[in-house]
Design an enzyme around this catalytic site. Structure first.
Site, PDB file in Angstrom:
ATOM      1  N   GLU A   5       0.839  -1.203   0.000  1.00  0.00           N
ATOM      2  CA  GLU A   5       0.000   0.000   0.000  1.00  0.00           C
ATOM      3  C   GLU A   5       0.871   1.249   0.000  1.00  0.00           C
ATOM      4  OE1 GLU A   5      -1.391   1.848   3.563  1.00  0.00           O
ATOM      5  OE2 GLU A   5      -1.377  -0.091   4.597  1.00  0.00           O
ATOM      6  N   LYS A  26      -4.804  -2.980  14.286  1.00  0.00           N
ATOM      7  CA  LYS A  26      -4.207  -1.902  15.066  1.00  0.00           C
ATOM      8  C   LYS A  26      -4.811  -1.873  16.465  1.00  0.00           C
ATOM      9  CE  LYS A  26      -3.230   1.091  11.089  1.00  0.00           C
ATOM     10  NZ  LYS A  26      -3.895   0.392   9.969  1.00  0.00           N
TER      11      LYS A  26
END
Length: 334
Positions: A45, A180
């Protein structure tokens, strides 16, 4: 006698690249050659480059990650939209341009793709957009830091990352350090189950929590080698499952920030974001930046190390997967 390509190898092999040209998607020569010749390719990404850290640290980190992928037998394909053109694989100059532009580049999820292209803008792809373009090119393995998920208090706010719905409908294996830890990990895992996503932890029974190896959540599946990961991807591809696979790789213990300090910083950052009215796709960048400040840089240092480790594992998985393709192709020749 002509070769008869097996069902499995047809599923795993990349589609013809001409359709990408017709769509106006630019494929870098190195990536195009790898896809055509059956060399493993790892999608990367670009939001981590533009929004993850400042220049020149972001540029140097991106170069190092690409080098790790190459050193482990695969070809890196950093994905971004430049001047309205989706690019699968960036040159060094393009990578540095993206790094220098930083947060001036639009953070681009799946929903934002048409807008950025139509306006001939620059877009740094998030997990969902990167998965979308990787799938278009037939890239089976994608490496990132950590995915998005259900935000804390998500049951009230309905703030759920598009990463999760993308995993539910796009057949790409995402190698990451888990969810996360600024998010609600148990609810995220529940959501992934609903989406039909195969969730695998690498060499551990516990699902990793990004900055730290431990989340307190048991992983649904475990794989102890890159070969086992490739087997899982192969099996999913063979039976035409349209969902993705999430492979959680724990950050090496020597690089993990102290969990207690990170959690304390997360709570402080969450309260600050709420009091300042920060919402939507601005939340995660703000939280990561603020947590890094509150931990004296420990969280950013951990972030960089986990991405590098993910790149190493992801490249080996991609190589193991293409080895299977080669084996199946040869075995079908007479």
């Amino acid at each position: 006698m002509a070769c008869r390509i097996s069902v499995i190898s047809r599923h795993i092999s990349s589609p013809p690249l001409e359709h990408l040209d017709d769509l106006g998607i630019r494929v870098a020569p190195e990536v195009r050659s790898a896809l055509s010749s059956g060399v493993g390719v790892v999608a990367l990404e670009s939001t981590i480059v533009s929004h993850g850290m400042p220049y020149p640290q972001n540029f140097h980190t991106a170069q190092e990650v690409e080098s790790i992928v190459r050193a482990n037998g695969a070809v890196p394909a950093t994905i971004a939209i430049l001047d309205g053109v989706p690019c699968i694989g960036l040159s060094l100059a393009e990578l540095e341009r993206l790094a220098k532009l930083g947060t001036m580049v639009s953070k681009t999820a799946r929903r934002d793709i048409p807008y950025v292209i139509a306006r001939r803008g620059n877009g740094a792809t998030t997990v969902s957009a990167t998965m979308f373009f990787a799938s278009k090119a037939g890239i089976k393995v994608f490496v990132t830091g950590g995915i998005g998920g259900v935000h804390r208090q998500g049951e009230s706010t309905m703030d759920v990352s598009s990463d999760l719905t993308e995993l539910g409908k796009t057949p790409v294996a995402v190698v990451c350090a888990g969810v996360k830890s600024i998010l609600d990990i148990p609810r995220t895992l529940e959501y992934l189950e609903t989406q039909g996503v195969t969730v695998v932890s690498y060499s551990t029974d516990e699902f990793p929590a990004f900055f730290t190896p431990n989340s307190g959540c048991k992983a649904p599946c475990r794989a102890d080698s890159v070969e086992e990961c490739a087997d899982i991807i192969e099996a999913s591809t063979k039976f035409g499952l349209s969902s993705g696979i999430l492979i959680g790789v724990p950050i090496p213990a020597e690089h993990a920030a102290a969990a207690k300090n990170v959690e304390s910083a997360i709570q402080s950052a969450l309260h600050e974001a709420e009091s300042r009215g920060i919402a939507g796709n601005s939340v995660t960048p703000f939280l990561l930046k603020r947590v890094n400040e509150l931990t004296g840089g420990d969280s950013l240092a951990a972030n960089i190390q986990l991405v590098k480790n993910n790149a190493l594992v992801g490249a080996k998985i991609a190589t193991a997967l293409t080895t299977r393709l080669s084996r199946f192709t040869k075995s079908s020749c007479h």
